[in-house]
Motif scaffolding. Structure first.
Motif, PDB file in Angstrom:
ATOM      1  N   THR A  34      -5.854   2.149  -1.022  1.00 53.47           N
ATOM      2  CA  THR A  34      -4.482   2.572  -1.312  1.00 53.47           C
ATOM      3  C   THR A  34      -3.539   1.441  -0.946  1.00 53.47           C
ATOM      4  OG1 THR A  34      -5.064   4.859  -0.837  1.00 53.47           O
ATOM      5  CG2 THR A  34      -2.729   4.312  -0.843  1.00 53.47           C
ATOM      6  N   VAL A  35      -2.674   1.085  -1.885  1.00 51.68           N
ATOM      7  CA  VAL A  35      -1.723  -0.003  -1.702  1.00 51.68           C
ATOM      8  C   VAL A  35      -0.319   0.570  -1.830  1.00 51.68           C
ATOM      9  CG1 VAL A  35      -0.910  -2.207  -2.614  1.00 51.68           C
ATOM     10  CG2 VAL A  35      -3.334  -1.659  -2.699  1.00 51.68           C
ATOM     11  N   SER A  36       0.539   0.238  -0.883  1.00 55.63           N
ATOM     12  CA  SER A  36       1.930   0.690  -0.917  1.00 55.63           C
ATOM     13  C   SER A  36       2.836  -0.532  -0.961  1.00 55.63           C
ATOM     14  CB  SER A  36       2.224   1.547   0.316  1.00 55.63           C
ATOM     15  OG  SER A  36       3.542   2.022   0.271  1.00 55.63           O
ATOM     16  N   VAL A  37       3.682  -0.596  -1.988  1.00 52.71           N
ATOM     17  CA  VAL A  37       4.552  -1.754  -2.197  1.00 52.71           C
ATOM     18  C   VAL A  37       5.996  -1.271  -2.268  1.00 52.71           C
ATOM     19  CG1 VAL A  37       5.082  -3.677  -3.753  1.00 52.71           C
ATOM     20  CG2 VAL A  37       2.729  -2.909  -3.480  1.00 52.71           C
ATOM     21  N   PRO A  38       6.924  -1.924  -1.556  1.00 57.12           N
ATOM     22  CA  PRO A  38       8.340  -1.543  -1.672  1.00 57.12           C
ATOM     23  C   PRO A  38       8.795  -1.652  -3.126  1.00 57.12           C
ATOM     24  CG  PRO A  38       8.041  -3.131   0.098  1.00 57.12           C
ATOM     25  CD  PRO A  38       6.738  -3.035  -0.632  1.00 57.12           C
ATOM     26  N   ASN A  39       9.550  -0.671  -3.583  1.00 59.12           N
ATOM     27  CA  ASN A  39       9.946  -0.670  -4.992  1.00 59.12           C
ATOM     28  C   ASN A  39      11.387  -1.120  -5.217  1.00 59.12           C
ATOM     29  OD1 ASN A  39      11.417   1.517  -4.205  1.00 59.12           O
ATOM     30  ND2 ASN A  39      10.341   2.994  -5.491  1.00 59.12           N
ATOM     31  N   GLY A  40      11.950  -1.842  -4.299  1.00 59.34           N
ATOM     32  CA  GLY A  40      13.305  -2.342  -4.481  1.00 59.34           C
ATOM     33  C   GLY A  40      14.353  -1.497  -3.791  1.00 59.34           C
ATOM     34  N   SER A  41      14.002  -0.286  -3.463  1.00 58.27           N
ATOM     35  CA  SER A  41      14.907   0.597  -2.737  1.00 58.27           C
ATOM     36  C   SER A  41      14.602   0.478  -1.252  1.00 58.27           C
ATOM     37  CB  SER A  41      14.696   2.040  -3.205  1.00 58.27           C
ATOM     38  OG  SER A  41      15.421   2.923  -2.407  1.00 58.27           O
ATOM     39  N   ARG A  42      15.597   0.644  -0.433  1.00 58.86           N
ATOM     40  CA  ARG A  42      15.384   0.498   1.011  1.00 58.86           C
ATOM     41  C   ARG A  42      14.549   1.623   1.606  1.00 58.86           C
ATOM     42  NH1 ARG A  42      20.191  -1.725   4.462  1.00 58.86           N
ATOM     43  NH2 ARG A  42      20.051  -3.845   3.695  1.00 58.86           N
ATOM     44  N   SER A  43      14.524   2.759   0.969  1.00 58.00           N
ATOM     45  CA  SER A  43      13.901   3.918   1.601  1.00 58.00           C
ATOM     46  C   SER A  43      12.615   4.394   0.936  1.00 58.00           C
ATOM     47  CB  SER A  43      14.898   5.070   1.640  1.00 58.00           C
ATOM     48  OG  SER A  43      15.245   5.426   0.311  1.00 58.00           O
ATOM     49  N   SER A  44      12.071   3.638  -0.013  1.00 58.82           N
ATOM     50  CA  SER A  44      10.869   4.159  -0.667  1.00 58.82           C
ATOM     51  C   SER A  44       9.913   3.048  -1.078  1.00 58.82           C
ATOM     52  CB  SER A  44      11.253   5.004  -1.884  1.00 58.82           C
ATOM     53  OG  SER A  44      11.909   4.212  -2.836  1.00 58.82           O
ATOM     54  N   ASN A  45       8.673   3.437  -1.252  1.00 58.26           N
ATOM     55  CA  ASN A  45       7.591   2.563  -1.697  1.00 58.26           C
ATOM     56  C   ASN A  45       6.932   3.193  -2.906  1.00 58.26           C
ATOM     57  OD1 ASN A  45       8.039   0.940   0.526  1.00 58.26           O
ATOM     58  ND2 ASN A  45       6.339   1.778   1.697  1.00 58.26           N
ATOM     59  N   THR A  46       6.236   2.376  -3.672  1.00 61.03           N
ATOM     60  CA  THR A  46       5.392   2.883  -4.743  1.00 61.03           C
ATOM     61  C   THR A  46       3.946   2.715  -4.283  1.00 61.03           C
ATOM     62  OG1 THR A  46       7.013   2.216  -6.394  1.00 61.03           O
ATOM     63  CG2 THR A  46       4.802   2.702  -7.177  1.00 61.03           C
ATOM     64  N   THR A  47       3.154   3.759  -4.448  1.00 58.35           N
ATOM     65  CA  THR A  47       1.774   3.761  -4.000  1.00 58.35           C
ATOM     66  C   THR A  47       0.855   3.560  -5.198  1.00 58.35           C
ATOM     67  OG1 THR A  47       2.372   5.295  -2.251  1.00 58.35           O
ATOM     68  CG2 THR A  47       0.038   5.090  -2.745  1.00 58.35           C
ATOM     69  N   TYR A  48      -0.129   2.684  -5.029  1.00 56.99           N
ATOM     70  CA  TYR A  48      -1.132   2.429  -6.054  1.00 56.99           C
ATOM     71  C   TYR A  48      -2.492   2.764  -5.471  1.00 56.99           C
ATOM     72  CZ  TYR A  48       2.636  -0.074  -8.274  1.00 56.99           C
ATOM     73  OH  TYR A  48       3.841  -0.388  -8.843  1.00 56.99           O
ATOM     74  N   TYR A  49      -3.284   3.489  -6.247  1.00 57.30           N
ATOM     75  CA  TYR A  49      -4.634   3.863  -5.836  1.00 57.30           C
ATOM     76  C   TYR A  49      -5.609   3.010  -6.655  1.00 57.30           C
ATOM     77  CZ  TYR A  49      -1.991   7.754  -4.011  1.00 57.30           C
ATOM     78  OH  TYR A  49      -1.058   8.514  -3.341  1.00 57.30           O
ATOM     79  N   VAL A  50      -6.295   2.110  -5.993  1.00 52.98           N
ATOM     80  CA  VAL A  50      -7.245   1.202  -6.644  1.00 52.98           C
ATOM     81  C   VAL A  50      -8.637   1.696  -6.288  1.00 52.98           C
ATOM     82  CG1 VAL A  50      -7.969  -1.186  -6.912  1.00 52.98           C
ATOM     83  CG2 VAL A  50      -5.585  -0.680  -6.353  1.00 52.98           C
ATOM     84  N   LYS A  51      -9.421   2.016  -7.323  1.00 53.35           N
ATOM     85  CA  LYS A  51     -10.759   2.575  -7.114  1.00 53.35           C
ATOM     86  C   LYS A  51     -11.774   1.744  -7.872  1.00 53.35           C
ATOM     87  CE  LYS A  51     -13.472   6.711  -8.053  1.00 53.35           C
ATOM     88  NZ  LYS A  51     -13.479   7.969  -8.790  1.00 53.35           N
ATOM     89  N   GLY A  52     -12.891   1.462  -7.240  1.00 55.87           N
ATOM     90  CA  GLY A  52     -13.971   0.726  -7.877  1.00 55.87           C
ATOM     91  C   GLY A  52     -15.256   1.534  -7.864  1.00 55.87           C
TER      92      GLY A  52
END
Length: 165
Positions: A122-140
């Motif tokens: 699971t990867v969480s990257v700030p999305n440009g807003s101060r209060s939120s992140n976008t989460t990416y689920y990478v599965k292999g």
């Protein structure tokens, strides 16, 4: 009645096949020779995806001295509707790192005798807003032979926006 049942069955099968998750990157390892168990290859070719319906391809072939890894900044946009343009670099770097972690995990487990399996990161990257992140689920999901040759399918899904604490 039989024709209606046949039409209904074919329609349900077509919908279920189209609902399957598509891989984002397909990694294929072959002809590694004696060094395949070390996951060292000679010819490593990465072909980026042309559009969202086709996965990117990473082919690793021949005995050599290079690890089979996804090159940095090679994925293109992931989940274009939820990723702001200024954040593309961070998302791409984080997902490349997650994919390479999964490749390394699969290689380690293959050397231990597990020729198939799966791993999620699971990867969480700030999305440009101060209060939120976008989460990416990478599965292999991988299926190798005893020499470490085979296929690894990478799936990337965009999660909900989460708040920072």
């Amino acid at each position: 009645m039989k024709r209606l049942f046949l039409l209904l069955t074919v329609s349900i099968m077509a919908l279920s096949l189209s609902a399957r998750e598509r891989p984002y990157v397909i990694i294929h390892k072959s002809n590694g020779g004696y060094l395949a168990w070390l996951n060292l290859y000679n010819d490593i070719q990465y072909t980026p995806s042309a559009d969202a319906s086709q996965p990117a391809l990473l082919n690793c072939e021949g005995a050599g001295w290079s690890f089979c890894r996804v090159p940095r900044l090679s994925l293109g946009e992931i989940g274009t509707s939820s990723v702001p343009d200024q954040n593309w670099l961070a998302v791409n770097k984080a997902c490349c790192n997650a994919i390479n972690q999964i490749i390394e995990f699969s290689e380690t487990h293959n050397r231990a005798g597990n020729n198939s399996g799966s791993k999620s990161v699971t990867v969480s990257v700030p999305n440009g807003s101060r209060s939120s992140n976008t989460t990416y689920y990478v599965k292999g999901e991988w299926q190798y032979n005893s020499y470490g040759e085979g296929d690894l399918y990478i799936y990337i899904n965009v999660g909900n926006v989460t708040s920072r604490m």
